[in-house]
Design an enzyme around this catalytic site. Structure first.
Site, PDB file in Angstrom:
ATOM      1  N   ASP A 106      -8.810  49.424 -97.398  1.00 35.37           N
ATOM      2  CA  ASP A 106     -10.008  48.631 -97.081  1.00 35.37           C
ATOM      3  C   ASP A 106     -11.186  49.565 -96.777  1.00 35.37           C
ATOM      4  O   ASP A 106     -12.311  49.108 -96.544  1.00 35.37           O
ATOM      5  CB  ASP A 106      -9.749  47.628 -95.955  1.00 35.37           C
ATOM      6  CG  ASP A 106      -9.282  48.273 -94.680  1.00 35.37           C
ATOM      7  OD1 ASP A 106      -9.132  49.517 -94.633  1.00 35.37           O
ATOM      8  OD2 ASP A 106      -9.059  47.532 -93.694  1.00 35.37           O
ATOM      9  N   SER A 107     -10.938  50.888 -96.847  1.00 38.79           N
ATOM     10  CA  SER A 107     -12.047  51.853 -96.804  1.00 38.79           C
ATOM     11  C   SER A 107     -12.973  51.642 -98.002  1.00 38.79           C
ATOM     12  O   SER A 107     -14.085  52.173 -98.025  1.00 38.79           O
ATOM     13  CB  SER A 107     -11.511  53.293 -96.788  1.00 38.79           C
ATOM     14  OG  SER A 107     -10.583  53.496 -97.823  1.00 38.79           O
ATOM     15  N   GLU A 154      -2.829  57.347 -88.047  1.00 41.59           N
ATOM     16  CA  GLU A 154      -4.183  57.868 -88.234  1.00 41.59           C
ATOM     17  C   GLU A 154      -4.721  58.479 -86.942  1.00 41.59           C
ATOM     18  O   GLU A 154      -4.708  57.847 -85.878  1.00 41.59           O
ATOM     19  CB  GLU A 154      -5.112  56.731 -88.717  1.00 41.59           C
ATOM     20  CG  GLU A 154      -6.532  57.205 -88.981  1.00 41.59           C
ATOM     21  CD  GLU A 154      -7.369  56.233 -89.808  1.00 41.59           C
ATOM     22  OE1 GLU A 154      -6.826  55.236 -90.331  1.00 41.59           O
ATOM     23  OE2 GLU A 154      -8.575  56.488 -89.932  1.00 41.59           O
ATOM     24  N   ASP A 190      -4.226  47.280 -98.874  1.00 43.56           N
ATOM     25  CA  ASP A 190      -4.524  46.873 -97.496  1.00 43.56           C
ATOM     26  C   ASP A 190      -4.781  45.378 -97.413  1.00 43.56           C
ATOM     27  O   ASP A 190      -5.548  44.822 -98.209  1.00 43.56           O
ATOM     28  CB  ASP A 190      -5.805  47.580 -97.013  1.00 43.56           C
ATOM     29  CG  ASP A 190      -5.515  48.844 -96.239  1.00 43.56           C
ATOM     30  OD1 ASP A 190      -4.377  49.028 -95.761  1.00 43.56           O
ATOM     31  OD2 ASP A 190      -6.444  49.667 -96.110  1.00 43.56           O
ATOM     32  N   LYS A 222      -0.262  46.869 -96.790  1.00 43.18           N
ATOM     33  CA  LYS A 222      -0.333  47.632 -95.539  1.00 43.18           C
ATOM     34  C   LYS A 222      -1.121  46.805 -94.541  1.00 43.18           C
ATOM     35  O   LYS A 222      -2.088  46.157 -94.904  1.00 43.18           O
ATOM     36  CB  LYS A 222      -0.995  48.993 -95.769  1.00 43.18           C
ATOM     37  CG  LYS A 222      -1.265  49.774 -94.472  1.00 43.18           C
ATOM     38  CD  LYS A 222      -1.588  51.235 -94.729  1.00 43.18           C
ATOM     39  CE  LYS A 222      -3.018  51.555 -95.019  1.00 43.18           C
ATOM     40  NZ  LYS A 222      -4.011  51.122 -94.008  1.00 43.18           N
ATOM     41  N   GLU A 263      -2.572  46.780 -90.254  1.00 41.92           N
ATOM     42  CA  GLU A 263      -2.794  47.557 -89.032  1.00 41.92           C
ATOM     43  C   GLU A 263      -2.212  46.829 -87.825  1.00 41.92           C
ATOM     44  O   GLU A 263      -2.311  45.607 -87.722  1.00 41.92           O
ATOM     45  CB  GLU A 263      -4.305  47.762 -88.825  1.00 41.92           C
ATOM     46  CG  GLU A 263      -4.945  48.583 -89.926  1.00 41.92           C
ATOM     47  CD  GLU A 263      -6.446  48.825 -89.712  1.00 41.92           C
ATOM     48  OE1 GLU A 263      -6.981  48.423 -88.652  1.00 41.92           O
ATOM     49  OE2 GLU A 263      -7.067  49.413 -90.598  1.00 41.92           O
TER      50      GLU A 263
HETATM   51  O1  KIV Z   1      -8.346  52.164 -95.846  1.00 44.15           O
HETATM   52  C1  KIV Z   1      -7.922  53.327 -95.932  1.00 44.15           C
HETATM   53  O2  KIV Z   1      -8.384  54.144 -96.736  1.00 44.15           O
HETATM   54  C2  KIV Z   1      -6.844  53.715 -95.027  1.00 44.15           C
HETATM   55  C3  KIV Z   1      -6.522  55.183 -94.935  1.00 44.15           C
HETATM   56  C4  KIV Z   1      -7.544  55.863 -94.125  1.00 44.15           C
HETATM   57  C5  KIV Z   1      -5.152  55.409 -94.433  1.00 44.15           C
HETATM   58  O3  KIV Z   1      -6.281  52.900 -94.378  1.00 44.15           O
END
Ligand code: KIV
Length: 272
Positions: free
Chosen positions: A52-53, A190, A91, A121, A123
């Site tokens: 989600d980055s 992280e 994510d 994934k 959190e």
């Molecule tokens: O969203 C992302 O890129 C991440 C990484 C920083 C692990 O969750």
């Protein structure tokens, strides 16, 4: 110590667990589009994270919170079309799983069905335990994410190192054990102290992938745009830049503009 690499034609969640068992470190990078994913996959990276980055890197938002489930599905489906070997982890974005386990499952199913990704994934630790279990019961592999969890940035207030205090470190260790017990196939840690990350990696049988979590874990992940230096304002200690594309691209673009202005481009050979 480097370990002989077993060939994996296709990386699965099972291959990652094998790699941990055999002491082979796992490589993971982000991708959000077809062209980048094709290069990352072709280079032999084991896991591609549609993170989600993308909210920051692709859309220019300050945080990861605004990206939607539809947008994540769009990015993930572009990535999946490029892949021959890597495992694609997607994510679950903020707001798509926190309210209740049924909604979490619906979101995870949409990702799997509409993007073709291989795993999700999410959190958090015990706060999202029921949602994780429900998704796992549907046969969808889940990777956990502990430590600095950017979707909770407004709770933390800063992007500084997490779990330096005993109480937070203790909760993180308990959460990691819970994620393993629930059936997650891996955990991202992280920005936490290296010693704590190593303890966690040793305490679980599933792979622990670090970002800013030191060398004592089972693999590493970086945001691709950061490690190839396309971004240049973000300079945390853990980031190793393998290229300086920001500068190279700026030079290429200004040369192109100059060549057009001067009439140098296109040349006789570059026209029909
Ligand atoms: O969203 C992302 O890129 C991440 C990484 C920083 C692990 O969750």
């Amino acid at each position: 110590m480097s370990v002989a690499k077993k060939e994996y034609k296709r990386v699965t969640v099972k291959s990652l667990i094998d790699m941990k068992t055999n002491g082979e470190k796992i490589s993971m990078l982000t991708a959000y589009d077809y062209t980048m994913a094709k290069i990352v996959d072709g280079a032999g990276i084991d896991v591609i994270l549609v993170g989600d980055s993308a909210s920051n890197v692709m859309a220019g938002h300050e945080t990861t919170l605004p990206i939607t489930l539809d947008q994540m599905i769009y990015h993930a489906s572009s990535v999946v079309r490029a892949i021959d070997r890597a495992l694609v982890v997607v994510d679950l974005p903020f707001g798509s799983y926190q309210s209740d386990p049924k909604e979490a499952l619906r979101s995870a199913i949409r990702i799997m069905k509409e993007s073709g990704g291989h795993a999700v994934k999410m959190e958090g630790g015990k706060e999202v335990k029921e949602s994780i279990k429900r998704i796992l019961h549907a046969g969808i592999p889940v990777m956990g994410h502990l430590g600095l969890t950017p979707q909770s940035i407004y709770k933390f207030g800063t992007y500084s190192v997490r779990a330096k205090e005993e109480q937070e470190a203790k909760k993180l260790k308990q959460d990691a054990l819970m994620l393993e017990k629930a059936g997650c196939f891996g955990i991202v840690l992280e920005k936490i102290p290296a010693k704590l990350a190593m303890e966690v990696a040793k305490s679980v049988s599933i792979p622990v992938i670090g970002i800013g979590a030191g060398s004592g874990v089972d693999g590493q992940v970086l945001v691709t745009h950061d490690m190839i230096g396309m971004t240049h304002e973000f300079n945390p200690r853990f980031l190793r830049r393998y290229m300086n594309l920001y500068e190279d691209m700026t030079n290429a673009f200004s040369q192109y503009a100059e060549d057009i202005k001067s009439g140098d481009f296109p040349s006789d050979k570059e026209q029909y």
